[in-house]
Design a protein around this motif. Structure first.
Motif, PDB file in Angstrom:
ATOM      1  N   MET A 138     -13.025  -4.316  -2.689  1.00 35.45           N
ATOM      2  CA  MET A 138     -13.505  -3.527  -3.814  1.00 35.45           C
ATOM      3  C   MET A 138     -12.360  -2.699  -4.362  1.00 35.45           C
ATOM      4  O   MET A 138     -11.508  -2.209  -3.601  1.00 35.45           O
ATOM      5  N   CYS A 139     -12.307  -2.563  -5.672  1.00 37.87           N
ATOM      6  CA  CYS A 139     -11.266  -1.771  -6.311  1.00 37.87           C
ATOM      7  C   CYS A 139     -11.485  -0.298  -5.984  1.00 37.87           C
ATOM      8  O   CYS A 139     -12.579   0.238  -6.171  1.00 37.87           O
ATOM      9  N   ARG A 140     -10.442   0.343  -5.506  1.00 37.07           N
ATOM     10  CA  ARG A 140     -10.579   1.756  -5.132  1.00 37.07           C
ATOM     11  C   ARG A 140     -10.597   2.675  -6.337  1.00 37.07           C
ATOM     12  O   ARG A 140     -10.909   3.861  -6.195  1.00 37.07           O
ATOM     13  N   GLU A 141     -10.261   2.148  -7.500  1.00 36.25           N
ATOM     14  CA  GLU A 141     -10.310   2.963  -8.722  1.00 36.25           C
ATOM     15  C   GLU A 141     -11.660   2.805  -9.424  1.00 36.25           C
ATOM     16  O   GLU A 141     -12.305   3.781  -9.783  1.00 36.25           O
ATOM     17  N   PRO A 199     -17.736  -6.311  -7.203  1.00 41.28           N
ATOM     18  CA  PRO A 199     -16.409  -6.082  -7.774  1.00 41.28           C
ATOM     19  C   PRO A 199     -15.991  -7.220  -8.688  1.00 41.28           C
ATOM     20  O   PRO A 199     -16.380  -8.384  -8.505  1.00 41.28           O
ATOM     21  N   ASN A 200     -15.166  -6.890  -9.675  1.00 42.19           N
ATOM     22  CA  ASN A 200     -14.618  -7.870 -10.616  1.00 42.19           C
ATOM     23  C   ASN A 200     -13.195  -8.192 -10.175  1.00 42.19           C
ATOM     24  O   ASN A 200     -12.227  -7.573 -10.624  1.00 42.19           O
ATOM     25  N   ILE A 201     -13.070  -9.139  -9.255  1.00 45.74           N
ATOM     26  CA  ILE A 201     -11.784  -9.465  -8.650  1.00 45.74           C
ATOM     27  C   ILE A 201     -11.276 -10.772  -9.251  1.00 45.74           C
ATOM     28  O   ILE A 201     -12.021 -11.750  -9.364  1.00 45.74           O
ATOM     29  N   ASP A 247      -1.099 -12.715  -6.619  1.00 39.23           N
ATOM     30  CA  ASP A 247      -1.666 -11.372  -6.533  1.00 39.23           C
ATOM     31  C   ASP A 247      -3.183 -11.425  -6.669  1.00 39.23           C
ATOM     32  O   ASP A 247      -3.740 -12.325  -7.304  1.00 39.23           O
ATOM     33  N   THR A 248      -3.837 -10.435  -6.070  1.00 43.02           N
ATOM     34  CA  THR A 248      -5.264 -10.200  -6.256  1.00 43.02           C
ATOM     35  C   THR A 248      -5.409  -8.969  -7.125  1.00 43.02           C
ATOM     36  O   THR A 248      -4.957  -7.887  -6.753  1.00 43.02           O
ATOM     37  N   ILE A 249      -6.056  -9.118  -8.299  1.00 40.15           N
ATOM     38  CA  ILE A 249      -6.060  -8.083  -9.325  1.00 40.15           C
ATOM     39  C   ILE A 249      -7.497  -7.722  -9.670  1.00 40.15           C
ATOM     40  O   ILE A 249      -8.394  -8.576  -9.671  1.00 40.15           O
ATOM     41  N   LEU A 302      -5.578  -3.105 -11.553  1.00 39.96           N
ATOM     42  CA  LEU A 302      -4.905  -2.653 -10.349  1.00 39.96           C
ATOM     43  C   LEU A 302      -4.676  -3.830  -9.403  1.00 39.96           C
ATOM     44  O   LEU A 302      -5.574  -4.627  -9.155  1.00 39.96           O
ATOM     45  N   VAL A 303      -3.446  -3.950  -8.891  1.00 44.30           N
ATOM     46  CA  VAL A 303      -3.111  -5.011  -7.938  1.00 44.30           C
ATOM     47  C   VAL A 303      -3.623  -4.596  -6.563  1.00 44.30           C
ATOM     48  O   VAL A 303      -3.183  -3.600  -5.990  1.00 44.30           O
ATOM     49  N   LEU A 304      -4.558  -5.371  -6.040  1.00 44.49           N
ATOM     50  CA  LEU A 304      -5.194  -5.042  -4.767  1.00 44.49           C
ATOM     51  C   LEU A 304      -4.566  -5.753  -3.584  1.00 44.49           C
ATOM     52  O   LEU A 304      -4.751  -5.338  -2.446  1.00 44.49           O
ATOM     53  N   GLY A 305      -3.834  -6.825  -3.824  1.00 47.21           N
ATOM     54  CA  GLY A 305      -3.201  -7.563  -2.737  1.00 47.21           C
ATOM     55  C   GLY A 305      -2.155  -8.508  -3.282  1.00 47.21           C
ATOM     56  O   GLY A 305      -2.134  -8.821  -4.468  1.00 47.21           O
TER      57      GLY A 305
END
Length: 367
Positions: free
Chosen positions: A36-39, A45-47, A55-57, A63-66
């Protein structure tokens, strides 16, 4: 008003009802991971997985999550080679080595001990048919360059640059009469300058056992060759209507020579001197070049004398013998250069070094 009479129904006369009790399930830990996006903290979640960048955005805020995700999609596979643009999207085999010639995707027939004579003959015939002599020469030269650079701790980017320079000379047949060891020594010296990892002629001589005059002659020839090649390339770009990039990737051998400041950093590190002493020696080397107090001296002698002076000023005194072992010059040369610097010590050392106590002229040894 009188209350109405109450009628009591006996319990035995009530209809019996059976309630089914659901057995309690054993507790099981939920190991499901939900990214889940921390922002945004959206649920669900919209991943977005960007496989091209790995990248996982978050699709909402970006926000780049991974990073470094593995592409699990199917590979492109082709079974024919009849595409018009010669663009085969399959990714089979090892990546091409730009330092070698050819497609590099040939099949090798292995031969192990205990196999039949027919297998041995087949392996020999295949080796003669496919192996290129020039490729063997390049591989042998690359192995030698790599071992020489690793021997004195030269970084890998310098080694790769030297290999690229050597390949250019082989492709152009520019130095057919020269020995391979001499050309390799010149390529390593130019690569060190290109990558700003300064090495002196003496160090290359100790590394390759090629004489210093011969290294100097080959360096001049390589410098002329690479500069002429770059001029032809730039002229072709201009003739085609393009613009030459002044910061391009051409191998220009006419770079700045090794300065005493560059050598001070490495010699101080080998002498285990502090950062304060290293900075002071570099500052003295810059001022000595500007004032011309050591004009005519080699960069090695200048750097060694500056380190000798700075170590005593900073209270970390090193003897001329210790500095000479690292720098590769005699201790007499260091003392003679120090005698020339001692009368001009006030202009070689910044006043703030003396004012704040980081350096002291009283610590200097007599000339």
């Amino acid at each position: 008003m009188a209350n109405p009479p109450m009628h009591v129904v006996p319990v035995a006369s009530l209809p019996s009802t059976t309630v089914a009790v659901k057995p309690q399930e054993p507790w099981v830990e939920n190991l499901t991971l939900n990214l889940m996006c921390r922002e945004c903290k959206e649920d669900p979640p919209n991943i977005v997985e960007d496989f091209s960048a790995g990248d996982t955005i978050c699709g909402s805020c970006g926000l780049v999550l991974g990073d470094r995700i593995v592409d699990t999609r199917s590979e492109w596979r082709t079974f024919t080679n009849d595409d018009q643009n010669n663009d085969d999207p399959s990714r089979v085999g090892d990546g091409a080595n730009p330092l070698l010639n050819g497609a590099q995707l040939q099949t090798d027939i292995a031969f192990v001990g205990g196999a039949s004579a027919k297998s041995r003959d087949l392996s020999r015939a295949q080796n003669k048919a496919t192996h290129d002599k020039s490729t063997k020469t390049l591989l042998a030269a690359y192995k030698e360059i790599g071992s020489l650079c690793d021997g004195i701790g030269i970084p890998k980017n310098v080694s790769d640059t030297a290999k690229h320079l050597f390949k250019i000379t082989v492709d152009e047949n520019a130095f057919r009469g020269k020995s391979q060891e001499t050309v390799i020594a010149g390529c390593i010296f130019i690569a060190c300058r290109q990558c700003k990892v300064p090495r002196t002629f003496r160090e290359i001589f100790d590394l390759t056992k090629v004489s210093k005059p011969e290294i100097g002659r080959v360096f001049k020839a390589l410098e002329k060759f690479f500069n002429g090649r770059n001029e032809k390339t730039n002229a072709a770009i201009v003739e085609a209507g393009g613009i030459v990039d002044p910061n391009g990737s051409g191998f220009n051998a006419s770079v700045e020579s090794t300065t005493p400041k560059d050598l001070c950093l490495r010699f101080c590190s080998q002498l285990n001197l502090s950062q304060k002493c290293t900075t002071l020696s570099q500052d003295i080397a810059i001022r000595a070049e500007t004032t011309g107090d050591l004009a005519g001296r080699s960069p090695i002698s200048t750097a060694a004398a500056c380190i000798y002076m700075a170590s005593h000023l900073a209270g970390e005194g090193k003897s001329a013998k210790d500095v000479s072992i690292v720098a590769g010059v005699s201790d007499g040369t260091i003392r003679n250069a120090f005698k020339l610097m001692l009368p001009n010590k006030e202009r070689l050392v910044k006043p703030e070094w003396i004012a704040d106590g980081r350096a002291d002229f009283k610590r200097l040894p007599p000339a």
